[in-house]
Design a protein around this motif. Sequence first.
Motif, PDB file in Angstrom:
ATOM      1  N   GLU A   1       0.815  -1.224   0.000  1.00 19.75           N
ATOM      2  CA  GLU A   1       0.000   0.000   0.000  1.00 19.75           C
ATOM      3  C   GLU A   1       0.848   1.274   0.000  1.00 19.75           C
ATOM      4  OE1 GLU A   1      -0.853  -2.760   1.267  1.00 19.75           O
ATOM      5  OE2 GLU A   1      -2.995  -3.021   0.901  1.00 19.75           O
TER       6      GLU A   1
ATOM      7  N   ILE B   1       0.306   3.880  -3.947  1.00 20.32           N
ATOM      8  CA  ILE B   1      -0.766   4.442  -3.107  1.00 20.32           C
ATOM      9  C   ILE B   1      -2.017   4.635  -3.959  1.00 20.32           C
ATOM     10  CG2 ILE B   1      -1.421   6.372  -1.625  1.00 20.32           C
ATOM     11  CD1 ILE B   1       1.587   6.816  -1.099  1.00 20.32           C
ATOM     12  N   LEU B   2      -3.138   4.123  -3.442  1.00 13.70           N
ATOM     13  CA  LEU B   2      -4.422   4.284  -4.133  1.00 13.70           C
ATOM     14  C   LEU B   2      -5.363   5.080  -3.242  1.00 13.70           C
ATOM     15  CD1 LEU B   2      -4.899   0.651  -5.534  1.00 13.70           C
ATOM     16  CD2 LEU B   2      -3.888   2.639  -6.685  1.00 13.70           C
ATOM     17  N   ASN B   3      -6.232   5.862  -3.860  1.00 13.38           N
ATOM     18  CA  ASN B   3      -7.252   6.593  -3.116  1.00 13.38           C
ATOM     19  C   ASN B   3      -8.373   5.624  -2.730  1.00 13.38           C
ATOM     20  OD1 ASN B   3      -5.849   9.105  -3.510  1.00 13.38           O
ATOM     21  ND2 ASN B   3      -6.501   8.987  -5.648  1.00 13.38           N
TER      22      ASN B   3
ATOM     23  N   TYR C   1      -2.891   7.617  -6.843  1.00 13.71           N
ATOM     24  CA  TYR C   1      -2.776   8.662  -5.814  1.00 13.71           C
ATOM     25  C   TYR C   1      -2.820  10.113  -6.330  1.00 13.71           C
ATOM     26  CZ  TYR C   1      -0.791  10.825  -1.570  1.00 13.71           C
ATOM     27  OH  TYR C   1      -0.562  11.589  -0.458  1.00 13.71           O
ATOM     28  N   HIS C   2      -1.921  10.468  -7.264  1.00  7.61           N
ATOM     29  CA  HIS C   2      -1.863  11.883  -7.669  1.00  7.61           C
ATOM     30  C   HIS C   2      -2.778  12.201  -8.842  1.00  7.61           C
ATOM     31  CE1 HIS C   2       2.083  11.094  -5.736  1.00  7.61           C
ATOM     32  NE2 HIS C   2       1.898  12.295  -5.220  1.00  7.61           N
TER      33      HIS C   2
ATOM     34  N   ASN D   1      -5.475  10.638  -9.660  1.00  5.89           N
ATOM     35  CA  ASN D   1      -6.879  10.461  -9.275  1.00  5.89           C
ATOM     36  C   ASN D   1      -7.684   9.733 -10.358  1.00  5.89           C
ATOM     37  OD1 ASN D   1      -8.761  10.848  -7.268  1.00  5.89           O
ATOM     38  ND2 ASN D   1      -9.458  12.831  -8.030  1.00  5.89           N
TER      39      ASN D   1
ATOM     40  N   GLU E   1       2.352   6.609 -12.785  1.00 14.84           N
ATOM     41  CA  GLU E   1       0.931   6.364 -12.485  1.00 14.84           C
ATOM     42  C   GLU E   1       0.146   5.995 -13.753  1.00 14.84           C
ATOM     43  OE1 GLU E   1      -0.813   9.196  -9.732  1.00 14.84           O
ATOM     44  OE2 GLU E   1       0.820   8.878  -8.301  1.00 14.84           O
TER      45      GLU E   1
END
Length: 293
Positions: free
Chosen positions: A5, A9-11, A17-18, A20, A88
Amino acid sequence: MRIPESELILNQDGSVYHLNLLPEHISDTIITVGDPNRVALVSQYFDLIEVQVQRREFITHTGYYKGKRITVVSTGIGTGNIDIVLNELDALVNIDLVNRTVNEEKIHLHIIRIGTSGTIQENIPLGSHLVTEYAIGLDSLMQFYPLVQTGYETTISEALQENLKLGYQPYCVRGSDILREQLGYDMVPGHTVTCPGFYAPQGRELRLGLKIENLMQQLQKFRVEEENIPGFMLTNFEMETAALYALGRMLEHEVISLNAIVANRFTYQFHPTTDQVIDDLIRKTLDRLALTS
Ligand code: R1P
Ligand code: URA
């Protein structure tokens, strides 16, 4: 192997993450622009916009132009941002975000930068569209990745290090031949210097001096002559292309950088109507992309 994680990184909605974004939000044909406001200048020509997402300076629109699905995403300025955007975008197509594993079958994106740039050679007029063949990164991003350069690319980067007396080796990477032929066939061919800043790293002096004296003039005069290869000269400055080419090579995507020349550093001129030059480049690129499979 499962990617933890903290590393990918995932929302909460599963998006990266960045940016989106979720995998279904992007096409495999991606235009990158530095300026977030330029995203709408591209997507205004789409027949239909199906996705609009923003986080920080990363605005993404996906839609159709003459039947071709295209994503346009802003990167903001600099190679640090390119590290985020390329990793990403690649995760969206080549990593299973639910199981956090790398997919066996790889998707190869087509990534086209539409950017602005300053030329360092007198004979490249303001308002030109320049396609980058080799990009040379003066930034530090490739101190952290195992980029493999060809013998010729190593010759260029070693010669430039020696010439500028840099304490580290710049990196040199060739862009996609396929995309250069499809999209940039009538543009000025060039070799682009990607700088880690706009002022001193591009030889501009306002109130501070330069640590590398006459940087601009040194780059202007830099030549590499190799048997059977036309003489190599640098043509223009900007701040993202080398990182796009290097990460694109390592992640196995096709990448090309198309540059609207808005400044001439040799004649000290700035183009009076840059919006027009950029708009011409956007329309030309979209029309040519629509013809590709
Ligand atoms: C500097 O003004 C910015 O303009 C150029 C440089 O690479 C840097 O990002 O490109 P964009 O117009 O695409 O942002
Ligand atoms: N972008 C740059 O990075 N430099 C210029 O001179 C013009 C646009």
